[in-house]
Design an enzyme around this catalytic site. Structure first.
Site, PDB file in Angstrom:
ATOM      1  N   LYS A  22       3.398  10.539  -3.351  1.00 47.50           N
ATOM      2  CA  LYS A  22       1.922  10.534  -3.326  1.00 47.50           C
ATOM      3  C   LYS A  22       1.381  10.773  -1.916  1.00 47.50           C
ATOM      4  CE  LYS A  22      -0.581   6.563  -3.007  1.00 47.50           C
ATOM      5  NZ  LYS A  22      -1.657   6.613  -2.018  1.00 47.50           N
ATOM      6  N   ASN A  23       1.897  10.006  -0.948  1.00 44.33           N
ATOM      7  CA  ASN A  23       1.279  10.077   0.375  1.00 44.33           C
ATOM      8  C   ASN A  23       1.613  11.367   1.125  1.00 44.33           C
ATOM      9  OD1 ASN A  23      -0.067   7.756  -0.113  1.00 44.33           O
ATOM     10  ND2 ASN A  23       1.317   6.425   1.043  1.00 44.33           N
ATOM     11  N   CYS A 117      -8.206   1.987  -1.173  1.00 49.94           N
ATOM     12  CA  CYS A 117      -7.804   0.579  -1.262  1.00 49.94           C
ATOM     13  C   CYS A 117      -8.395  -0.211  -0.108  1.00 49.94           C
ATOM     14  CB  CYS A 117      -6.274   0.454  -1.177  1.00 49.94           C
ATOM     15  SG  CYS A 117      -5.433   0.819  -2.717  1.00 49.94           S
ATOM     16  N   ARG A 122     -10.409  -0.432   8.096  1.00 49.26           N
ATOM     17  CA  ARG A 122      -9.562   0.774   8.120  1.00 49.26           C
ATOM     18  C   ARG A 122     -10.233   1.807   9.020  1.00 49.26           C
ATOM     19  NH1 ARG A 122      -6.723   1.877   2.376  1.00 49.26           N
ATOM     20  NH2 ARG A 122      -5.484   3.180   3.742  1.00 49.26           N
ATOM     21  N   ASP A 305       3.672  -0.851   2.232  1.00 44.86           N
ATOM     22  CA  ASP A 305       3.337  -0.583   0.828  1.00 44.86           C
ATOM     23  C   ASP A 305       4.313  -1.255  -0.140  1.00 44.86           C
ATOM     24  OD1 ASP A 305       1.199   0.845   1.740  1.00 44.86           O
ATOM     25  OD2 ASP A 305       2.140   2.805   1.507  1.00 44.86           O
ATOM     26  N   ARG A 397      -3.614   5.447  -9.960  1.00 44.68           N
ATOM     27  CA  ARG A 397      -3.839   6.310  -8.790  1.00 44.68           C
ATOM     28  C   ARG A 397      -2.521   6.805  -8.217  1.00 44.68           C
ATOM     29  NH1 ARG A 397      -6.003   3.191  -4.378  1.00 44.68           N
ATOM     30  NH2 ARG A 397      -5.001   4.942  -3.366  1.00 44.68           N
TER      31      ARG A 397
HETATM   32  C1  EPZ Z   1      -1.229   5.456   5.066  1.00 49.29           C
HETATM   33  O1  EPZ Z   1      -2.562   4.990   5.251  1.00 49.29           O
HETATM   34  C2  EPZ Z   1      -0.934   5.296   3.589  1.00 49.29           C
HETATM   35  N1  EPZ Z   1      -1.884   6.098   2.832  1.00 49.29           N
HETATM   36  C3  EPZ Z   1      -1.008   3.831   3.179  1.00 49.29           C
HETATM   37  O2  EPZ Z   1      -0.561   3.744   1.840  1.00 49.29           O
HETATM   38  C4  EPZ Z   1      -0.067   3.013   4.059  1.00 49.29           C
HETATM   39  O3  EPZ Z   1      -0.255   1.645   3.794  1.00 49.29           O
HETATM   40  C5  EPZ Z   1      -0.336   3.287   5.542  1.00 49.29           C
HETATM   41  O4  EPZ Z   1      -0.298   4.704   5.820  1.00 49.29           O
HETATM   42  C6  EPZ Z   1       0.684   2.626   6.459  1.00 49.29           C
HETATM   43  O5  EPZ Z   1       1.977   3.094   6.151  1.00 49.29           O
HETATM   44  C7  EPZ Z   1      -1.721   7.414   2.759  1.00 49.29           C
HETATM   45  O6  EPZ Z   1      -0.781   7.994   3.285  1.00 49.29           O
HETATM   46  C8  EPZ Z   1      -2.708   8.154   1.939  1.00 49.29           C
HETATM   47  P1  EPZ Z   1      -2.465   4.265   9.096  1.00 49.29           P
HETATM   48  P2  EPZ Z   1      -3.320   5.317   6.619  1.00 49.29           P
HETATM   49  O7  EPZ Z   1      -3.467   5.149   9.726  1.00 49.29           O
HETATM   50  O8  EPZ Z   1      -2.851   6.631   7.113  1.00 49.29           O
HETATM   51  C9  EPZ Z   1      -4.673   1.265  12.180  1.00 49.29           C
HETATM   52  C10 EPZ Z   1      -0.658   3.251  -0.437  1.00 49.29           C
HETATM   53  O9  EPZ Z   1      -0.615   2.166  -1.046  1.00 49.29           O
HETATM   54  N2  EPZ Z   1      -5.492   2.453  12.529  1.00 49.29           N
HETATM   55  O10 EPZ Z   1      -1.025   4.521   9.328  1.00 49.29           O
HETATM   56  O11 EPZ Z   1      -4.768   5.132   6.382  1.00 49.29           O
HETATM   57  C11 EPZ Z   1      -4.984   0.747  10.784  1.00 49.29           C
HETATM   58  O12 EPZ Z   1      -6.095  -0.133  10.789  1.00 49.29           O
HETATM   59  C12 EPZ Z   1      -1.485   3.391   0.817  1.00 49.29           C
HETATM   60  O13 EPZ Z   1      -0.065   4.264  -0.839  1.00 49.29           O
HETATM   61  C13 EPZ Z   1      -6.358   2.369  13.598  1.00 49.29           C
HETATM   62  O14 EPZ Z   1      -6.484   1.352  14.263  1.00 49.29           O
HETATM   63  O15 EPZ Z   1      -2.760   4.173   7.537  1.00 49.29           O
HETATM   64  C14 EPZ Z   1      -3.678   0.082  10.401  1.00 49.29           C
HETATM   65  O16 EPZ Z   1      -3.648  -1.206  10.951  1.00 49.29           O
HETATM   66  C15 EPZ Z   1      -2.298   2.189   1.082  1.00 49.29           C
HETATM   67  N3  EPZ Z   1      -7.095   3.495  13.908  1.00 49.29           N
HETATM   68  C16 EPZ Z   1      -2.618   0.945  11.107  1.00 49.29           C
HETATM   69  O17 EPZ Z   1      -3.317   1.666  12.119  1.00 49.29           O
HETATM   70  C17 EPZ Z   1      -6.988   4.660  13.217  1.00 49.29           C
HETATM   71  O18 EPZ Z   1      -7.675   5.624  13.561  1.00 49.29           O
HETATM   72  C18 EPZ Z   1      -1.875   1.949  10.235  1.00 49.29           C
HETATM   73  O19 EPZ Z   1      -2.811   2.774   9.546  1.00 49.29           O
HETATM   74  C19 EPZ Z   1      -6.100   4.727  12.133  1.00 49.29           C
HETATM   75  C20 EPZ Z   1      -5.362   3.607  11.808  1.00 49.29           C
END
Ligand code: EPZ
Length: 422
Positions: A22-23, A117, A122, A305, A397
């Site tokens: 998915k991701n 989610c 975020r 996840d 989803r």
């Molecule tokens: C991806 O989300 C995945 N979603 C999430 O999976 C997954 O939990 C996450 O990566 C972590 O592995 C998709 O790929 C569509 P991040 P993403 O940016 O990219 C902070 C699922 O269940 N951050 O890696 O949105 C953030 O707050 C979903 O399939 C910032 O501070 O996650 C978090 O603490 C849910 N500033 C950490 O980084 C930013 O600009 C990781 O977030 C971006 C993120």
């Protein structure tokens, strides 16, 4: 909306085939906006998030052709719109990939802040930081991000936090930029590598994906081609944990065992047998589960996840386990649902203390988000009696044919109309 009705107690056994990731695919589909020509994408999971992102591309003017439910052809040559309003993006967090893809295509994008989610704040500051480094001017008003550049110019981008989304988004904006972009402290998740491989298959020049330094040399044009999405690491992990929880014996097929090392290691620590093959993993358990401490981290650490599913497993393991959520601020909301099934868990901020109990007991529960939903299903499979999992929209989803796959493994599970919910 539907609900799942589960009668616990069956040990899962047999074979299950994991679907495409998915991701990865929710980034690869928007990436097709960068391509002049037809992208044929194979091993696409048939899930709601894919329907939603495909619909977004169609609304922007892409031609979509389903060869079958897992193979699609996308032709974005006629797309002229760079605007994605809230009505379009609200259903899905990953719609932020439209920003990078539209910027790469038009040097302009107007994309509303996305939904998705909810487990704490975020932010997308790292995405913005990356775009700005490439010469993009960003304005935010009325919930919309307006991004535009005269020219996209390669640059050095240091990510202050390891972010999957920001790494991929900057990659999308940079593949056709002038010169070289270097992303430092990049995310190393398998889906980051898969998006880079897709872009390279279409003619991009991306090197280093899978390490923390990614180097992107801008090219003038990407042409069409065929690409097959990698297997879903999280779906594979979900079935591995379900097999372990029910004391079953399951061959999880179509996986990349290397992507599952952190899960395999934890299961072995908990007394579960795991055997790796080239593209399959067999998980079985005869012994009692024992406690383990888990800390979620960016790849190659234990994936956030799979934190809700592993907490279910720990909740029936002997001893006290400590689970630390190292990625999201607030990803233990589902614990209250699990406690209603008899789990003994205390949460303090990002830490959960899980006291193993002898058994869980079936009850009505909510799927509070996608992975929490999968965790509730696993809890239902091991609980005494009947569990009802409500709010299936989250599970739908991200998991293709979840209950059918479980049924084939011997689970007593059925989907019925939920008259209690809207
Ligand atoms: C991806 O989300 C995945 N979603 C999430 O999976 C997954 O939990 C996450 O990566 C972590 O592995 C998709 O790929 C569509 P991040 P993403 O940016 O990219 C902070 C699922 O269940 N951050 O890696 O949105 C953030 O707050 C979903 O399939 C910032 O501070 O996650 C978090 O603490 C849910 N500033 C950490 O980084 C930013 O600009 C990781 O977030 C971006 C993120």
């Amino acid at each position: 909306m539907d609900k799942l009705v589960i009668t616990g107690g069956s040990q899962l056994s047999g074979e299950v085939t994991v679907s495409g990731a998915k991701n990865a695919v929710v980034a690869i589909i928007p990436a097709a906006l960068l391509v002049e020509g037809i992208c044929r994408i194979e091993n696409v999971p048939n899930i709601k998030d894919v329907t939603v992102i495909i619909d977004m591309l169609a609304q922007l003017g892409a031609k979509i052709h389903y060869i079958n439910k897992n193979i699609i052809e996308i032709d974005c040559s006629k797309v002229t719109s760079y605007t994605a309003p809230y009505e379009m993006v609200k259903k899905m967090r990953a719609s932020y990939y439209l920003l990078g893809a539209l910027l790469g295509r038009f040097k302009k994008a107007e994309v509303a802040f996305p939904g998705g989610c909810d487990f704490g704040v975020r932010p997308i500051d790292q995405h913005i930081k990356g775009f700005e480094a490439l010469g993009v001017a960003i304005e935010m008003e009325h919930g919309v991000i307006n991004a535009s550049a005269k020219q996209l110019t390669g640059s050095q981008v240091y990510m202050d936090v390891v972010s999957v989304g920001a790494t991929i988004n900057v990659m999308l904006a940079a593949v056709k930029a002038e010169g070289i972009t270097i992303i430092e402290n990049a995310a190393k998740e398998p889906h980051v590598v898969d998006v880079a491989n897709f872009l390279n298959a279409m003619g991009a020049n991306v090197k280093g994906a899978g390490t923390d330094v990614i180097k992107i040399k801008g090219v003038e044009k990407l042409s069409g081609g065929t690409y097959s999405v990698i297997p879903d690491q999280i779906e594979a992990g979900t079935f591995m944990i379900a097999a372990a929880a029910t004391g079953g014996d399951v061959l999880v097929k179509n996986v990349i065992p290397k992507h599952l090392e952190s899960i395999t290691a934890k299961l072995i620590e908990m007394n579960v047998n795991v055997k790796e093959y080239d593209d399959a993993i067999r998980v079985s358990r005869m012994e009692k589960l024992v406690k383990a401490n888990v800390k979620t981290l960016p790849y190659p650490g234990f994936p956030t996840d799979l934190q809700p599913p592993i907490v279910v497993l720990l909740s029936i393991a002997e001893g006290t386990s400590i689970v630390t959520e190292g990625v999201w601020d607030s990803r233990f909301q589902y614990v209250d649902e699990l406690k209603r099934m008899g789990a003994d868990i205390k949460v303090e901020g990002r830490i959960a203390v899980v006291e193993g109990v002898k058994k869980l007991s079936g009850s009505p529960v909510n799927a509070t988000d996608l992975r929490a939903g999968a965790a509730m299903v696993i809890a239902g499979l091991v609980a005494d009696g009947r569990t009802e999992v409500h709010h299936l929209k989250h599970i739908d989803r991200g998991y293709e044919n979840f209950e059918e796959k479980l049924k084939i493994l011997g689970a007593n599970i059925k989907r019925v109309k939920d008259t209690d919910s809207d």
